[in-house]
Scaffold this motif. Structure first.
Motif, PDB file in Angstrom:
ATOM      1  N   ASP A  77      49.489  12.584 -17.118  1.00  0.00           N
ATOM      2  CA  ASP A  77      49.960  13.525 -16.105  1.00  0.00           C
ATOM      3  C   ASP A  77      49.261  13.202 -14.791  1.00  0.00           C
ATOM      4  O   ASP A  77      48.100  12.810 -14.770  1.00  0.00           O
ATOM      5  CB  ASP A  77      49.604  14.950 -16.550  1.00  0.00           C
ATOM      6  N   GLY A  78      49.965  13.362 -13.673  1.00  0.00           N
ATOM      7  CA  GLY A  78      49.354  13.148 -12.368  1.00  0.00           C
ATOM      8  C   GLY A  78      50.119  12.140 -11.534  1.00  0.00           C
ATOM      9  O   GLY A  78      51.154  11.613 -11.949  1.00  0.00           O
ATOM     10  N   ASP A  79      49.602  11.869 -10.350  1.00  0.00           N
ATOM     11  CA  ASP A  79      50.239  10.948  -9.405  1.00  0.00           C
ATOM     12  C   ASP A  79      49.774   9.527  -9.704  1.00  0.00           C
ATOM     13  O   ASP A  79      48.736   9.086  -9.218  1.00  0.00           O
ATOM     14  CB  ASP A  79      49.876  11.338  -7.972  1.00  0.00           C
ATOM     15  N   THR A  80      50.543   8.805 -10.512  1.00  0.00           N
ATOM     16  CA  THR A  80      50.136   7.449 -10.893  1.00  0.00           C
ATOM     17  C   THR A  80      50.214   6.483  -9.722  1.00  0.00           C
ATOM     18  O   THR A  80      49.475   5.499  -9.667  1.00  0.00           O
ATOM     19  CB  THR A  80      51.013   6.919 -12.046  1.00  0.00           C
ATOM     20  N   GLY A  81      51.110   6.750  -8.763  1.00  0.00           N
ATOM     21  CA  GLY A  81      51.224   5.868  -7.616  1.00  0.00           C
ATOM     22  C   GLY A  81      49.966   5.859  -6.773  1.00  0.00           C
ATOM     23  O   GLY A  81      49.579   4.825  -6.223  1.00  0.00           O
TER      24      GLY A  81
ATOM     25  N   LEU B 123      48.128  18.679 -13.293  1.00  0.00           N
ATOM     26  CA  LEU B 123      47.819  19.851 -14.111  1.00  0.00           C
ATOM     27  C   LEU B 123      46.440  19.738 -14.747  1.00  0.00           C
ATOM     28  O   LEU B 123      45.654  20.684 -14.728  1.00  0.00           O
ATOM     29  CB  LEU B 123      48.896  20.036 -15.179  1.00  0.00           C
ATOM     30  N   VAL B 124      46.139  18.574 -15.311  1.00  0.00           N
ATOM     31  CA  VAL B 124      44.854  18.395 -15.990  1.00  0.00           C
ATOM     32  C   VAL B 124      43.702  18.525 -14.998  1.00  0.00           C
ATOM     33  O   VAL B 124      42.705  19.212 -15.265  1.00  0.00           O
ATOM     34  CB  VAL B 124      44.803  17.034 -16.716  1.00  0.00           C
ATOM     35  N   ALA B 125      43.819  17.866 -13.852  1.00  0.00           N
ATOM     36  CA  ALA B 125      42.739  17.905 -12.862  1.00  0.00           C
ATOM     37  C   ALA B 125      42.544  19.311 -12.311  1.00  0.00           C
ATOM     38  O   ALA B 125      41.411  19.794 -12.173  1.00  0.00           O
ATOM     39  CB  ALA B 125      43.039  16.923 -11.732  1.00  0.00           C
ATOM     40  N   ASP B 126      43.651  19.992 -11.989  1.00  0.00           N
ATOM     41  CA  ASP B 126      43.540  21.350 -11.455  1.00  0.00           C
ATOM     42  C   ASP B 126      42.959  22.310 -12.485  1.00  0.00           C
ATOM     43  O   ASP B 126      42.147  23.181 -12.159  1.00  0.00           O
ATOM     44  CB  ASP B 126      44.910  21.841 -10.984  1.00  0.00           C
ATOM     45  N   PHE B 127      43.360  22.142 -13.741  1.00  0.00           N
ATOM     46  CA  PHE B 127      42.820  23.016 -14.789  1.00  0.00           C
ATOM     47  C   PHE B 127      41.337  22.735 -15.011  1.00  0.00           C
ATOM     48  O   PHE B 127      40.538  23.669 -15.179  1.00  0.00           O
ATOM     49  CB  PHE B 127      43.593  22.816 -16.097  1.00  0.00           C
ATOM     50  N   HIS B 128      40.949  21.464 -15.019  1.00  0.00           N
ATOM     51  CA  HIS B 128      39.544  21.104 -15.263  1.00  0.00           C
ATOM     52  C   HIS B 128      38.635  21.735 -14.214  1.00  0.00           C
ATOM     53  O   HIS B 128      37.591  22.304 -14.546  1.00  0.00           O
ATOM     54  CB  HIS B 128      39.400  19.579 -15.252  1.00  0.00           C
ATOM     55  N   ARG B 129      39.032  21.638 -12.950  1.00  0.00           N
ATOM     56  CA  ARG B 129      38.224  22.244 -11.891  1.00  0.00           C
ATOM     57  C   ARG B 129      38.141  23.758 -12.077  1.00  0.00           C
ATOM     58  O   ARG B 129      37.068  24.360 -11.949  1.00  0.00           O
ATOM     59  CB  ARG B 129      38.824  21.915 -10.527  1.00  0.00           C
ATOM     60  N   THR B 130      39.272  24.385 -12.399  1.00  0.00           N
ATOM     61  CA  THR B 130      39.294  25.828 -12.603  1.00  0.00           C
ATOM     62  C   THR B 130      38.403  26.222 -13.775  1.00  0.00           C
ATOM     63  O   THR B 130      37.675  27.222 -13.714  1.00  0.00           O
ATOM     64  CB  THR B 130      40.738  26.311 -12.845  1.00  0.00           C
ATOM     65  N   LEU B 131      38.443  25.448 -14.843  1.00  0.00           N
ATOM     66  CA  LEU B 131      37.636  25.734 -16.028  1.00  0.00           C
ATOM     67  C   LEU B 131      36.150  25.708 -15.706  1.00  0.00           C
ATOM     68  O   LEU B 131      35.379  26.549 -16.181  1.00  0.00           O
ATOM     69  CB  LEU B 131      37.960  24.709 -17.125  1.00  0.00           C
TER      70      LEU B 131
END
Length: 340
Positions: free
Chosen positions: A126-130, A248-256
């Motif tokens: 998930d995320g911006d691979t470019g 999603l993963v990065a935003d959730f990790h920071r929030t966690l």
């Protein structure tokens, strides 16, 4: 010549607990454990190491010696497919998993192991691979309900969040982190590239009950329901920080780790929400609840949702307990007033 001076105290320092040893220790707490689940976690960790390597090599010119040395060099555009192959192969070569539900394929994929005990959901990348920003892998594990020796069925993945036996994610970046729970708290492991091992870095993650950050795609704010628009305005009035990567993963990790709330509301174009219930919402809900946070659809706890379709979508409001409770109370208020 530079000399490395060590004293007795330095030599006594612990080298750290590897993921492998951590899994073994946890397995030892259950005398009846067969080792199947432990091996499944190892397979996921192995695939994560391979994907981490390919994420770091993506974008190198094909004529580069480093790129040519990579076993399966991927362009940024091909990274999600490559990541899916890595995880699918790792899970298929073992005997523990009967099927994978992949966000990349959008359908159930049998591993051919009809005696496998577990079913795994997967968003391999998930995320911006470019731009290689905030790339992550999200997974969850169910114990199958279909009969052993038969092909897996959608029912194996439509059990709801309370039936999950594990969920986790890998965040790739300057520091690659694997975070997971088996229903007994949330632990984080940081990858050490030189040694090729994940080491325990946070044995017990607890999300702060209160936060001062919110995370959502404000470019769509005018398409959000009015209570959400009002909440975002209030966040600005209270000088809350806006933190949004778009992964999603990065935003959730920071929030966690720091507290706050992540919002993925419905829009005019997606009135049911945009995130997959089975592949995204339930794994994250299981994780955040184990870290003492909350996850809601806006009208009910996400863990109480029993999905009826593999591709079912939902809004997601997740993060610090007090912030999610406040937000959902504002969402429900208009409907309560209407009923009254």
């Amino acid at each position: 010549m530079l000399q490395l001076m060590l004293n007795d105290d330095d030599l006594d320092l612990p080298v750290g607990l590897t993921l492998e040893r951590y899994i073994m220790q946890k397995q030892g707490e259950f005398p009846a454990a067969t080792g199947e689940f432990s091996q499944l976690l190892r397979d996921l960790a192995l695939a994560a190491k391979l994907v981490n390597h390919e994420v770091n090599q993506a974008g190198l010119p094909q004529w580069s010696m480093i790129a040519r040395a990579a076993p399966l060099h991927a362009t940024p555009e091909a990274l999600p497919e490559t990541a899916h192959l890595r995880f699918a192969r790792a899970l298929s070569r073992g005997s523990e998993v009967c099927a994978v539900l992949s966000e990349q394929l959008g359908s159930l994929q049998s591993t051919g192991n009809h005696l496998g005990t577990y079913a795994v959901t997967l968003d391999a990348l998930d995320g911006d691979t470019g731009a290689s920003i905030g790339l992550g892998t999200l997974f969850s594990i169910y114990r199958r309900v279909s009969g052993l020796g038969t092909p897996a069925t959608p029912a194996d993945f439509l059990q709801g969040g309370h039936k999950l036996v594990a969920a986790g994610y890998v965040l790739y970046g300057a520091s690659t982190v694997l975070v997971y729970t088996t229903g007994q708290g949330v632990a984080a492991f940081t990858f050490q590239p030189l040694l090729g091992e994940f080491y325990l870095s946070q044995p017990q993650i607890t999300i702060p009950a209160e936060g001062h950050n919110y995370s959502c795609n404000e470019g769509l704010a005018l398409q959000y329901p009015e209570p959400i628009q009002a909440y975002l305005t209030e966040c600005k009035q209270r000088s809350f920080g806006s933190r949004y990567v778009g992964s999603l993963v990065a935003d959730f990790h920071r929030t966690l780790l720091t507290g706050g709330v992540y919002l993925s509301p419905p829009t005019e174009a997606a009135p049911d929400g945009t995130l997959g219930v089975v592949t995204h919402c339930l794994p994250l809900a299981y994780l955040v609840v184990q870290a003492d946070g909350l996850a809601s659809t806006g009208s009910e706890s996400l863990l109480d949702v029993i999905p009826t379709a593999l591709a079912q979508r939902s809004p997601l409001y997740i993060g610090s307990r007090n912030m999610v409770q406040e937000l959902t109370s504002k969402i429900l208020q208009p409907s309560t007033a209407t009923k009254a």
